[in-house]
Scaffold this active site. Sequence first.
Site, PDB file in Angstrom:
ATOM      1  N   HIS A  87       0.813  -1.226   0.000  1.00 42.71           N
ATOM      2  CA  HIS A  87       0.000   0.000   0.000  1.00 42.71           C
ATOM      3  C   HIS A  87       0.839   1.266   0.000  1.00 42.71           C
ATOM      4  CE1 HIS A  87       0.828  -0.713   4.248  1.00 42.71           C
ATOM      5  NE2 HIS A  87       0.453   0.519   4.538  1.00 42.71           N
ATOM      6  N   ASP A  88       2.029   1.232   0.611  1.00 41.30           N
ATOM      7  CA  ASP A  88       2.874   2.431   0.679  1.00 41.30           C
ATOM      8  C   ASP A  88       4.120   2.315  -0.190  1.00 41.30           C
ATOM      9  OD1 ASP A  88       1.378   4.139   2.266  1.00 41.30           O
ATOM     10  OD2 ASP A  88       2.232   3.417   4.150  1.00 41.30           O
ATOM     11  N   LYS A  91       6.144   5.355  -1.492  1.00 45.68           N
ATOM     12  CA  LYS A  91       7.122   6.132  -0.723  1.00 45.68           C
ATOM     13  C   LYS A  91       8.536   5.905  -1.226  1.00 45.68           C
ATOM     14  CE  LYS A  91       4.432   6.532   3.550  1.00 45.68           C
ATOM     15  NZ  LYS A  91       4.354   6.218   4.996  1.00 45.68           N
ATOM     16  N   HIS A 119       2.693   9.882  -2.751  1.00 44.68           N
ATOM     17  CA  HIS A 119       3.079   8.470  -2.698  1.00 44.68           C
ATOM     18  C   HIS A 119       1.941   7.567  -3.171  1.00 44.68           C
ATOM     19  CE1 HIS A 119       0.918   8.217   1.215  1.00 44.68           C
ATOM     20  NE2 HIS A 119       0.896   6.909   1.006  1.00 44.68           N
ATOM     21  N   HIS A 144      -6.055   4.114  -0.551  1.00 41.37           N
ATOM     22  CA  HIS A 144      -6.159   3.809   0.879  1.00 41.37           C
ATOM     23  C   HIS A 144      -6.160   5.036   1.786  1.00 41.37           C
ATOM     24  CE1 HIS A 144      -1.761   4.130   0.556  1.00 41.37           C
ATOM     25  NE2 HIS A 144      -1.701   4.223   1.868  1.00 41.37           N
ATOM     26  N   HIS A 145      -5.947   6.235   1.218  1.00 41.50           N
ATOM     27  CA  HIS A 145      -6.057   7.462   2.017  1.00 41.50           C
ATOM     28  C   HIS A 145      -7.298   8.280   1.653  1.00 41.50           C
ATOM     29  CE1 HIS A 145      -2.467   7.330   4.458  1.00 41.50           C
ATOM     30  NE2 HIS A 145      -1.735   7.007   3.413  1.00 41.50           N
ATOM     31  N   ASP A 187      -5.090  -0.167   7.954  1.00 39.34           N
ATOM     32  CA  ASP A 187      -3.875   0.643   8.047  1.00 39.34           C
ATOM     33  C   ASP A 187      -3.917   1.542   9.279  1.00 39.34           C
ATOM     34  OD1 ASP A 187      -1.417   1.759   7.249  1.00 39.34           O
ATOM     35  OD2 ASP A 187      -2.392   3.294   6.037  1.00 39.34           O
TER      36      ASP A 187
END
Length: 350
Positions: A201-202, A205, A230, A256-257, A285
């Site tokens: 998911h990240d 970054k 990201h 996801h954000h 998360d």
Amino acid sequence: MSARLSVLIVDDNRTSLALMDMLVRKLPDCSTLLQTDAQLLLASLGRIDYDVAVVASRMAQLDGIALAQRLMDDPRLHDKPILLTADEPDGALRTRAAEAGIAEVLGKPINPVEFRARIQSLARPRHAAQAEAEWNDPAAASQISAREEEYLATLVKVACCRDLESPMHGQRMARYCAILAHNLGMPGEFCHDIRHAAPLHDIGKAGLSDALLRKAGFLSPEERKAMEEHTRIGHGLLKGSRSRVFRMAAEIALSHHERWDGSGYPQRLRAERIPLVGRIAAVADVFDALTSVRSYKAAWSVTNAFTYLHDNAGEQFDPACVAAFESARDEIAQVMRCMPDSEDDAADAA
């Protein structure tokens, strides 16, 4: 058997060229085409072919983005992905690259693990008919599945290298996603896929600067905006794959954000316009972030974390996802007991 993946590398720094050549050749079934002179490359363009190109942004004879555009102007090469390498790439360069159609921007000096993972994620087999036959052959399918899991594991390592959170964060969050999906009544295939996709998911970054990722204290509005990128970077890394899991991972990375009330990022999607995988990942998360030690806070109690999810259902989170998560308290607690952060991880996070 001839190499299935051909990587064109253009860089007038021979040290960088040799390093990237060595890294690509260590990948299975790969070959390289090397060029230090951009003008010579363009002069012979009609006689070359490749699956992925790696182009240095700064060369004596031609700007890397201009070269990439020339490559993409060729109808034969238009759809071939291009990776740009640059010394300390800033936001302006990344924007120019994105506008030019460049798939990814990677900083120098080259990180070997990250570089190989990017090549693998961008790779497209040259012989599409042969690849399709492999996917339809049950004997070959198991080998492809094992290869996919290896690629996933490599990308997860890249994500962990660039993220200051505990290496266990992604693994716990993935388990939470699978449990939540199961409690929502999703089929087994979906639950399997989200468990493997969620740790990425990240991954976006990896495209942010060390200065931004490691900054202590609050971010400025400009830094916050850069950090939010990201999500798009991760989506760009993973999208377009023939793999079901990678496509799901791309969707999670992008969404996801997002928030149920439409105030999230990057697309400000609202309610059920947010992909289900993004709504599931948001709950998992945040819960793991709350119950883990971070540099800016102590770990919350499980009770307080569940209270936060409950209080923010209908605003930050999908109420159905929160309810499904709340109904799995015992399973969540079991994951926390089985997958704790090590003492070193906790110390680093603090």
